[in-house]
Design an enzyme around this catalytic site. Structure first.
Site, PDB file in Angstrom:
ATOM      1  N   ASP A   3       0.814  -1.217   0.000  1.00 47.24           N
ATOM      2  CA  ASP A   3       0.000   0.000   0.000  1.00 47.24           C
ATOM      3  C   ASP A   3       0.849   1.269   0.000  1.00 47.24           C
ATOM      4  O   ASP A   3       0.534   2.240  -0.681  1.00 47.24           O
ATOM      5  CB  ASP A   3      -0.909   0.034   1.247  1.00 47.24           C
ATOM      6  CG  ASP A   3      -2.050  -0.950   1.102  1.00 47.24           C
ATOM      7  OD1 ASP A   3      -2.100  -1.625   0.054  1.00 47.24           O
ATOM      8  OD2 ASP A   3      -2.867  -1.047   2.033  1.00 47.24           O
TER       9      ASP A   3
ATOM     10  N   LYS B 223     -27.185 -13.628  -9.927  1.00 47.52           N
ATOM     11  CA  LYS B 223     -27.926 -12.368  -9.965  1.00 47.52           C
ATOM     12  C   LYS B 223     -27.518 -11.565  -8.734  1.00 47.52           C
ATOM     13  O   LYS B 223     -27.777 -11.982  -7.606  1.00 47.52           O
ATOM     14  CB  LYS B 223     -29.432 -12.642  -9.968  1.00 47.52           C
ATOM     15  CG  LYS B 223     -30.249 -11.391 -10.153  1.00 47.52           C
ATOM     16  CD  LYS B 223     -31.679 -11.744 -10.482  1.00 47.52           C
ATOM     17  CE  LYS B 223     -32.479 -10.523 -10.858  1.00 47.52           C
ATOM     18  NZ  LYS B 223     -32.612  -9.569  -9.768  1.00 47.52           N
TER      19      LYS B 223
ATOM     20  N   GLU C 226     -24.051  -4.144 -12.409  1.00 50.99           N
ATOM     21  CA  GLU C 226     -24.656  -3.934 -11.103  1.00 50.99           C
ATOM     22  C   GLU C 226     -23.635  -3.301 -10.165  1.00 50.99           C
ATOM     23  O   GLU C 226     -22.483  -3.743 -10.110  1.00 50.99           O
ATOM     24  CB  GLU C 226     -25.116  -5.305 -10.567  1.00 50.99           C
ATOM     25  CG  GLU C 226     -26.239  -5.258  -9.605  1.00 50.99           C
ATOM     26  CD  GLU C 226     -27.615  -5.009 -10.250  1.00 50.99           C
ATOM     27  OE1 GLU C 226     -27.717  -4.829 -11.487  1.00 50.99           O
ATOM     28  OE2 GLU C 226     -28.592  -4.975  -9.478  1.00 50.99           O
TER      29      GLU C 226
HETATM   30  S1  IVH Z   1     -28.572  -9.435 -17.285  1.00 50.90           S
HETATM   31  C1  IVH Z   1     -30.866  -8.195 -20.888  1.00 50.90           C
HETATM   32  N1  IVH Z   1     -27.184 -10.370 -15.276  1.00 50.90           N
HETATM   33  O1  IVH Z   1     -31.308  -7.736 -12.315  1.00 50.90           O
HETATM   34  C2  IVH Z   1     -30.165  -8.740 -19.705  1.00 50.90           C
HETATM   35  N2  IVH Z   1     -28.821  -8.734 -14.822  1.00 50.90           N
HETATM   36  O2  IVH Z   1     -34.173  -7.976 -12.007  1.00 50.90           O
HETATM   37  C3  IVH Z   1     -30.481  -7.950 -18.518  1.00 50.90           C
HETATM   38  N3  IVH Z   1     -28.965  -8.094 -12.454  1.00 50.90           N
HETATM   39  O3  IVH Z   1     -32.105  -4.951 -14.250  1.00 50.90           O
HETATM   40  C4  IVH Z   1     -29.709  -8.098 -17.348  1.00 50.90           C
HETATM   41  N4  IVH Z   1     -27.375  -9.420 -11.738  1.00 50.90           N
HETATM   42  O4  IVH Z   1     -29.867  -4.891 -12.998  1.00 50.90           O
HETATM   43  C5  IVH Z   1     -28.146  -9.527 -15.661  1.00 50.90           C
HETATM   44  N5  IVH Z   1     -25.868 -11.271 -13.604  1.00 50.90           N
HETATM   45  C6  IVH Z   1     -26.814 -10.433 -13.987  1.00 50.90           C
HETATM   46  C7  IVH Z   1     -27.478  -9.594 -13.066  1.00 50.90           C
HETATM   47  C8  IVH Z   1     -28.493  -8.763 -13.530  1.00 50.90           C
HETATM   48  C9  IVH Z   1     -28.261  -8.505 -11.390  1.00 50.90           C
HETATM   49  C10 IVH Z   1     -30.062  -7.114 -12.384  1.00 50.90           C
HETATM   50  C11 IVH Z   1     -30.160  -6.151 -13.512  1.00 50.90           C
HETATM   51  C12 IVH Z   1     -31.606  -6.196 -13.956  1.00 50.90           C
HETATM   52  C13 IVH Z   1     -32.247  -6.809 -12.776  1.00 50.90           C
HETATM   53  C14 IVH Z   1     -33.547  -7.468 -13.117  1.00 50.90           C
END
Ligand code: IVH
Length: 686
Positions: A39, A124, A183
């Site tokens: 660091d 997700k 995200e």
């Molecule tokens: S793909 C067209 N991948 O979940 C594809 N979304 O409930 C759209 N999200 O609005 C998104 N983890 O903000 C994708 N691994 C992931 C995700 C993800 C979180 C969020 C995203 C979306 C929301 C929908």
């Protein structure tokens, strides 16, 4: 002699070297988790770059790592449209539903041949969706998802996130325009740390990492954003102009491209060739759920072949080529500190568990429902026990049962009170009912709850009139029943704590507006007759011209109305049989709150569809049944075939022969979007 107002080439080189070295170590530390220097060495490089840039401002660049420091206040958040809409995702909750989703994909793709299967899966992440715009490789704008069309500009905040490349990594060429979507999250550890600090400083405890991340990124003080250690994980792209870059053909390639540009992508993302692999993947992520650094509430499955995904496109809400497989609610154990008894609007006594605060799926939970006295007795739930608590989606958390092994020696079975904890009168339980009730019509709790209900969204929806004021109005004795609200004066309001003349005026105006604008159906709902919600009230308001007419209806007459069974009919009769309720109605009439049924003409103005037949064709974003129910709320009559007398044809995606036929007959058509707009204009909540 060298011109001292110009940085020398050697200096330029040093600055560039520092920038690249710092970027490299930032990436190694934050993305790869594999620091190469300590660091102190890093700080020395950073300080050197900062001081050189201060001395020679012309050497500053929009991608300099020194911009990550943040500082100063932003002047409020501006709004900006996304070049292409940021959609949400549809959810499935079981593997059968996933199979059905896959089938739907196959069918929707059938015109183009067989669906090329193979999926990219990743967890997700539960955070805040953000779009980062890179122009010729340089971060120029960051937007929150907002409503999908327009987001808030959070560029300064996003720049402070150490895992956001300010300039795409690598030699290039770079796309002319690339909207990277992902995200923004806080790890569970950082979230806990922030809450610890907040607790110590007596500040607000944040409910879950998602809200904490959202609040943090939108903070106007960017050094505060930096201190919170947000992280960004790229999961896809929006608009792209690849120019000299070879566009990726698969989701897997896209993720590799983003990683090559320096982004973190969701951990454990993986290619799954078949539907079975998808299920195995989802199971393995679910088993590891606890071990992830951040909150995970499911996994996302995306069709790997990008041109097939493009062909599938989107419904009004979500992509057809991707879906979230959501995991069931998580249960945790915590201590039951006390059982509080709440008295509801109808006098029902509900036991509420007061818990030692605990995080469930990222949300802090300190209260949960215990349902009723029988549940407590059957499960032998005792104050002092360790209990299992579950939270399902946005539903109120519930106590499932005690852990008997951990029970202390001095716990006692819970005794449900025999008297109302608020007014002290005895409580009763009707035959075949599990709930105890306080039947004292003047019990302050019941009064307060019914007034709260009367003004709430479920009732007359009097905006600006929250529980806080109801509590004070009831406590002062000035309001004992809803009709009293309409005789309040400005002085009544001004006598309350935290009430100024402006707010008092606003409250009075809101009441006056409610009085003149109340519809019969809302008024019937607001009365709080047991078993009569807005749906039933609508049916009643169609048949009866006002509440007097309803009060005279017999049980037999009432049961002829669709949705009104014997229990509802009896409850309506009982309500009007009580003298206190009839007195209440006279008071409403006296003060001028007496809505009557809208005339046909007014209904036509309100809905524009009253009495017209309506038909839906093609794929809609919602279930057809639901669309038809909405149409009925506008006064329209759903039918199943095109005929000369058809009033309106609502056209979804891929309409069939009905559209051609309707056109040939010169029948009015509109898109689903236009239909939704009509609903919104008529104040129908979607
Ligand atoms: S793909 C067209 N991948 O979940 C594809 N979304 O409930 C759209 N999200 O609005 C998104 N983890 O903000 C994708 N691994 C992931 C995700 C993800 C979180 C969020 C995203 C979306 C929301 C929908």
């Amino acid at each position: 002699m060298p011109d001292s107002s110009e940085p020398s080439p050697a200096l330029r080189e040093r600055v560039q070297f520092l920038r690249e070295t710092i970027d490299h170590h930032n990436y190694a530390y934050h993305v790869l988790n594999a620091p190469e220097i300590d660091d102190a060495t890093f700080d020395a490089l950073f300080r050197e770059l900062k001081s050189l840039e201060e001395q020679w401002p012309e050497l500053k660049t929009p991608w300099s790592p020194t911009l990550r420091i943040g500082g100063g206040l932003l002047p409020g958040l501006a709004k900006q449209a996304h070049r292409s809409r940021m959609y949400s995702l549809d959810n499935v909750f079981s593997y059968e539903e996933w199979d059905a989703f896959l089938d739907k994909m196959r069918r929707a793709f059938a015109d183009n041949g067989a669906l090329p299967e193979g999926f990219w899966c990743d967890p997700k992440l539960d955070g805040l969706a953000v779009e980062l715009v890179y122009e010729d490789g340089i971060l120029t704008t960051a937007l929150t998802r907002g409503d999908g069309e327009v987001g808030e500009v959070v560029t300064e905040g996003a720049r402070t996130i150490r895992t956001v490349p300010l300039r795409l990594m690598g030699k290039g060429p770079f796309p002319a325009y690339l909207a990277v979507r992902g995200e923004t999250i806080l790890t569970k550890e950082d979230f806990a740390r922030i809450n610890e600090e907040n607790r110590a400083r007596g500040k607000k405890i944040l409910a879950n990492p998602r809200n904490a991340a959202a609040g943090t990124l939108r903070l106007l003080d960017t050094s505060a954003v930096r201190a919170k250690n947000l992280r960004f994980f790229a999961y896809g792209i929006g608009e792209a102009d690849y120019k000299d870059v070879q566009p990726p053909e698969t989701y897997a390639d896209l993720m590799a491209l983003l990683q090559g540009y320096g982004f973190e992508t969701p951990p454990r993302g993986s290619f799954c060739p078949t539907s079975k692999d998808v299920k195995n993947y989802a199971e393995s992520v679910r088993e590891m759920r606890e071990s992830f650094a951040m909150e995970i509430d499911g996994c996302v499955v995306k069709l790997n072949n990008l041109s097939a995904a493009k062909a599938l496109g989107y419904t009004a809400r979500a992509p057809r080529f991707a879906v979230a497989i959501k995991y069931p609610a998580q249960a945790v154990e915590t201590r039951l500190l006390a059982i509080e008894i709440q008295v509801g609007r109808t006098g029902v006594l509900t036991p509420v568990a007061i818990l030692e605060p605990v995080a469930i799926q990222g949300a802090m939970v300190s209260r949960a429902t215990l349902h009723n006295s029988e549940e407590i007795a059957e499960r032998d739930i005792r104050v002092g026990d360790y209990v299992t608590v579950r939270r399902a989606g946005d539903v109120i958390p519930e106590v499932i049962g005690p852990n008997r092994d951990k029970r202390g020696p001095d716990t006692k079975p819970f005794e449900f009170p025999k008297t109302c904890p608020v007014c002290g009168e005895p409580v009763f339980r009707e035959k075949d009912e599990v709930a105890f009730r306080c039947e004292n019509v003047s019990c302050p709790a019941i009064r307060e709850r019914s007034i709260e209900y009367f003004v709430s969204k479920a009732g007359l929806d009097i905006t600006g009139f929250g529980e806080k004021w109801v509590e004070q109005l009831v406590a002062s004795g000035r309001v004992t029943q809803p009709a009293d609200l309409f005789s309040l004066t400005i002085d009544d309001f001004l006598s309350f704590k935290h009430m100024g003349p402006l707010l008092a005026r606003k409250c009075l105006d809101a009441l006056a507006r409610a009085k003149s604008e109340a519809t019969l159906e809302r008024f019937i709902t607001a009365l709080g007759i047991r078993h009569v919600g807005l749906g039933t009230a609508r049916a009643l308001a169609k048949k009866y011209s006002d509440v007097d007419a309803l009060a005279e209806a017999t049980e037999a007459e009432l049961t002829e109305i669709p949705d009104v069974g014997p229990i509802v009919a009896a409850s309506i009769r009982n309500f009007f049989a009580l003298k206190t309720n009839r007195d209440l109605l006279s008071r409403f009439k006296e003060c001028g709150l007496w809505p009557v049924r809208k005339t046909e003409e007014k209904e036509a103005q309100a809905g524009g569809l009253s009495g017209k037949t309506i038909l839906f064709t093609g794929a809609l974003s919602m279930k057809r049944k639901l669309a038809e129910q909405y149409a009925e709320q506008l006064g329209a009559i759903p039918v199943s075939a095109v005929s000369r007398s058809l009033g309106l044809l609502v056209v979804g995606e891929k309409p069939g022969s009905k559209l051609a036929k309707a056109r040939a007959l010169g029948i009015q058509t509109c898109t689903e979007e236009e239909f939704l707009a009509m609903l919104r204009e008529s104040g129908i909540a979607l």
